[in-house]
Write a protein that holds these residues in place. Sequence first.
Motif, mmCIF file in Angstrom:
data_model
loop_
_atom_site.group_PDB
_atom_site.id
_atom_site.type_symbol
_atom_site.label_atom_id
_atom_site.label_comp_id
_atom_site.label_asym_id
_atom_site.label_seq_id
_atom_site.Cartn_x
_atom_site.Cartn_y
_atom_site.Cartn_z
ATOM 1 N N ASN A 1 -19.838 33.037 -3.003
ATOM 2 C CA ASN A 1 -21.215 32.724 -2.642
ATOM 3 C C ASN A 1 -22.152 32.828 -3.835
ATOM 4 O OD1 ASN A 1 -20.561 32.192 -0.013
ATOM 5 N ND2 ASN A 1 -21.108 34.225 0.754
ATOM 6 N N LEU B 1 -13.726 40.493 8.160
ATOM 7 C CA LEU B 1 -12.510 40.042 7.490
ATOM 8 C C LEU B 1 -12.131 38.640 7.930
ATOM 9 C CD1 LEU B 1 -9.669 42.711 7.325
ATOM 10 C CD2 LEU B 1 -10.888 41.614 5.467
ATOM 11 N N TYR C 1 -19.136 33.671 5.103
ATOM 12 C CA TYR C 1 -19.626 34.933 5.625
ATOM 13 C C TYR C 1 -19.233 36.026 4.646
ATOM 14 C CZ TYR C 1 -20.306 39.012 8.481
ATOM 15 O OH TYR C 1 -20.724 40.227 8.936
ATOM 16 N N VAL D 1 -10.536 40.119 0.084
ATOM 17 C CA VAL D 1 -11.200 39.020 0.780
ATOM 18 C C VAL D 1 -12.690 39.209 0.935
ATOM 19 C CG1 VAL D 1 -10.661 37.394 2.606
ATOM 20 C CG2 VAL D 1 -9.318 39.490 2.394
ATOM 21 N N ALA E 1 -15.527 36.628 -0.913
ATOM 22 C CA ALA E 1 -16.604 35.841 -0.305
ATOM 23 C C ALA E 1 -17.902 36.061 -1.071
ATOM 24 C CB ALA E 1 -16.768 36.222 1.157
ATOM 25 N N SER F 1 -14.763 36.111 6.694
ATOM 26 C CA SER F 1 -14.891 35.853 5.263
ATOM 27 C C SER F 1 -13.623 35.263 4.660
ATOM 28 C CB SER F 1 -15.297 37.125 4.516
ATOM 29 O OG SER F 1 -14.337 38.128 4.710
ATOM 30 N N THR F 2 -12.530 35.182 5.417
ATOM 31 C CA THR F 2 -11.335 34.539 4.894
ATOM 32 C C THR F 2 -11.568 33.034 4.833
ATOM 33 O OG1 THR F 2 -9.979 36.245 5.902
ATOM 34 C CG2 THR F 2 -8.861 34.225 5.234
#
Lengths: 271, 318, 327, 307
Positions: A202, B249, B266, A194, A198, B252-253
């Motif tokens: 991004n 965590l 994030y 995860v 991200a 950012s999920t």
Amino acid sequence: MSFIIANHLTRQYDLSDPWIVRMLTSNKRKQLTAVDDVSFSIDKGTTYALVGESGSGKSTIAKMVVGLLAPSAGAITFDGKMINDETISKADRQRLRRRIQMVFQSPYASLNPRWAVGDILKEPIRAFGLFDSRADQDKRVNELLDQVGLSARDANKYPHEFSGGQRQRISIARALSSQPDVIICDEPTSALDVSVQAQVLNLLKTLQKEFSLTYLFISHDLAVVSTMANKIGVLNEGKLVEEAVPSQLFAKPENPYTKMLIDAVPDFGKV
Amino acid sequence: MSDHLLEIKNLKITVATRRNVLNLVDNLTLAVKKGEILGLVGESGAGKSMTGSAIIGLIEKPVKISGGEIWFKGKRIDQHPDEVRGHEISMIFQDPMMSLNPLWRIGDQLIEVITTHMNISHQDAIKKAKHCLVEVGIDPSRMNAYPHTFSGGMRQRVVIALALAPNPSLVIADEPTTALDVSIQAQILDLLKQICKTRGTSIILITHDMAVISQTTDRVCVMYSGRLAEIGITKEIMAHPQHPYTKGLVASTPQIDASSFEKMLYQIPGSMPALDNIPSGCAFHPRCEHAHDKCRAERPEVLSNRAACWLLDANEGQ
Amino acid sequence: MLIIILRRLFQALLVLLLVALISFLIFRYVGNPVENLLGQEATVAQRAALEEALGLNDPIHEQYVQFVWRAIQFDFGNSYRGALPVADLIASRLPATLELALTSAIFAMVFGVLTGIYTAIHRGSFLTNLILSTSLIGVSLPTFLIGVLLIWFFSVELGWLPSFGRGEVVDLGWWNTGFLTASGLKSLILPSITLGLYQMTLIMRLTRAEMLEVMRQDYIKLARALGLSPRQVYFSHAIPNIMIPVITIAGLQLGSVVAFAIITETVFQWPGVGLLFINAVYFVDIPVMSAYLLLVGFVFVIINLIVDLTYLAIDPRLRDSQLKQEQ
Amino acid sequence: MSGNAMIRRFLKSDFFYDFTHAPIAVVSFVVIMVIVTCAIFAGFIAPTNPFDPSSLELMNGFTPPMQPNAFTGDVFLMGADDQGRDLFSAILYGLRISLFVGVMAVILAMVLGILLGLTAGYVGGWLDNLIMRFADIQMTFPSILIAMLIHGVARGILPPELRYEMSITVLIVAIGLSEWVPFARTVRGSTMVEKEKEYVAAAQLIGLNRWQIMVRHILPNVLSPVLVIATITFALAIIAEATLSFLGVGAPRTEPSLGTLIRIGQDFLFSGEWWILLFPALTLLALALAVNLFGDWLRDKLNPRLK
């Protein structure tokens, strides 16, 4: 103005037994329709996401759009030109190829383990004849590495020296190296953790703005898609069951399958 | 302490490679209560699966438990896992397509497990097997079917039936839905919750997915680089994560959110350290924006029964 | 299921026809039948007459059809040496080879599978390492040398076992067997070991590799997590799952035992078809060579069919013809 | 990358580290190297030239090792054979032939196997079917039989006066053609795995053609199992050469290979002249065993799953 148009795209696989067996058993031919009459269009500089579970045909569509697979019926038009057109010249085909590139799912399988990163990035540059001199090619490689957040030193390393997220960055750099207009992202983050996911998502967004790229984003994850797409198409068993902008799709899904899919996504809010 | 079914104290799991000894799990302490679902969450290499295997005693050379204790119902089991394995503690795995012996009818696989652990007649074992299938939502008339005739989700149900057959008090579910589609995932998670509720079976749910954790578990234990980062009630941790890693965590999920595509997600900078290169002090400090000197020098303890982070120390001091 | 068998039969037929083609080509082009039958002094007219009689002037595909048709009727022509029908030569020697092959195949199969499973289960133990290193010496010695050494030790030095031949043979009319006499059985021991040793090593290594592979599978992990005893895990879950690859390779290996017998038969002067073949090669006796090739191909096809039928008995997935669609 | 950097990279690699920490691998490697060096420099090491009939002294026949001959007083390290040929020299020269045949046969089998395996795996379809069915059939026939068949056919085709000259070439072709199948199967298997990988799709996307992809992308990734098979096949080829020579269809008696020497020795084993068989046999065993041990280690190393 629609940049990519998929028109009644269909792909069938022949699963029939060999003819001798069919003769003996009087079984009929069997066809598996992986993609069934799918039409959509993508505007320049936007992201169109195709969402579906396994077997929905989303990867098959991706392969057809980049020209790795020919449709059984229907056609794809890119910037007014037909992809999968048998009649176009080799040079034209190569010109088309340069403009549509792809980022793959597996950070491990998508980079040739025997090649140094610099060579991986240079291969498209050479194949499309973008920079002739070695010095220019090296410069371009450094530039690409910098764009995806890696350093120039990494050009001499081999893929196994990188983490999954870094490899995905290399994969993105390779896609960028031919200066394409369209990038097909086939589940680019589903193999990543995860926190790294991200970063990669991004990065894709930043690059899109910087180079006004058009994305076709393939994913099974509605949550990921909701952060990326301007428009979402939901696939179920090869058919496009619903297509809408995110705000509409998540607020008022019309198709029961879409609704079920949205409900099934685990969500912090539903505790 | 009587409500603790399982206690892990200072567990250390190592693997000796040719050049050095790597810590897969490092000084982990946690407890599982009766009838709860405890989530074990972390990214790849966090040591969560290793912990699961250690509890059930399936650690194999060259990996070994090199320190700490595991207690189950007041008995120490890390030395004699055979006594509880299958019978008291059971485990299910990630890939249901590969988890069943392809050559055996599912009924026979169930009966084998039942007769191994329970002293009952063959007739009763058949009855029990059918009962187990009903419990996980499979038509008992499919007792004589072979695994290849089931879909992935149905196979995972069979695996759950196998795990539940000897009435264990603890089931370890190692990424049980990772290989499945979302719609099937929801069904399997519901099934696990229901089993926990009706049978009172404790479940350790190992996953990398914060969203799954938040929807399924009562308490959660966040792991990073083989160490405990944060532990507590799921709702509290989701709402107010204390450890910067947990915060990252959660943030950012990706969430289904029609407006989120305008924003950037994030992101935690950097990546998980390699096992042979774990940073000094707090393993997370190179990726932590709040890190200070103490974080680099000293390994944090679990503070306030909650998170292993020196920032909590600072907060407490204030 | 019927379809699978039919398909297999069809493939077997194709294989046989292909082998027949090769042996036909050898038969037709390598040797010169006319010269061999008539000798060098024959007149042109005699040659032409014989060529006509043998059908050598017919179109090549017709000759091939003729060749196959005669082969089906066990007519392989006459041996260049002694001008005996090749079929009779082979028939008189086949029992010796088949008995030898069968004995050593059983020996190789039983010991190969047992040691393979043992060495996989007891990884790293003393006995395992001993077996594995001995087996490596086994594959590093040519079969003939093993035979020679066995003869030297057991026949010459110890004098326990005969060093050549089949011993006393009982003639059953259509078959002559060494199984029924003490000297026949004693004569079998050394050649069977010599012939079977190499196959045994291969089967052992394969069984071991498959066993180790299966032990890594999730269903074995699950069986262990469910608290089944090691015995249950090995015998009811692991071993049945290695049977398909083991039977496949073992079957093929055993098929090749018949052909492998060439060397053993030479060392032990065993009166089988292998010895016949060796002599055929020395004297460029083409009809015998091509008939032998067909024989080995035939044995292969039969064994393959048996192997396929065993699959169906073992694996439920193959019994379901629907399966392929699902995956 | 420069040669120096490659060497440094290799010395720092796990592969090299593991090699230096595996006594069996090191010992077998050294044994192979010693044997190969002896064979290459046989002309300098060997006391006599065993292929030169004029140097043979029939009186020296059957001289036991390290004992002076009763008539001539000559001493032979490993004894002399029936012709009075120094066995030690004969073994060194015989090794040359055995090694040469082995290496050439492996190269032939490897090139053929890689070519066919790569094509079958990548192109697929009927071509794949044709190649692999043929391989299946050939696999059933033990390589020795194939080799004998090829040998027999060659004898049938070649004029008698050429048979003798061509015997080494026939050996190489016979062994090489009989051992290509394992290479082809392995390469085909890995090719089929590799071609599904996404780096191949990426190469297709930039318009590389089939051959470019096969040679530049897939080939380097299927070579490590080939290395293992090559090693093991080398041992097989040496044994096959010995076997063929033993069966009398290999190297001629005047220029004996290891197999020919063993064949000669077998005739005298039962009459007490054990050394004529023993020393060539031991050399063969040492060589084959070392190669097999090294190959075994290599396999474990490159395919850790089978440990």
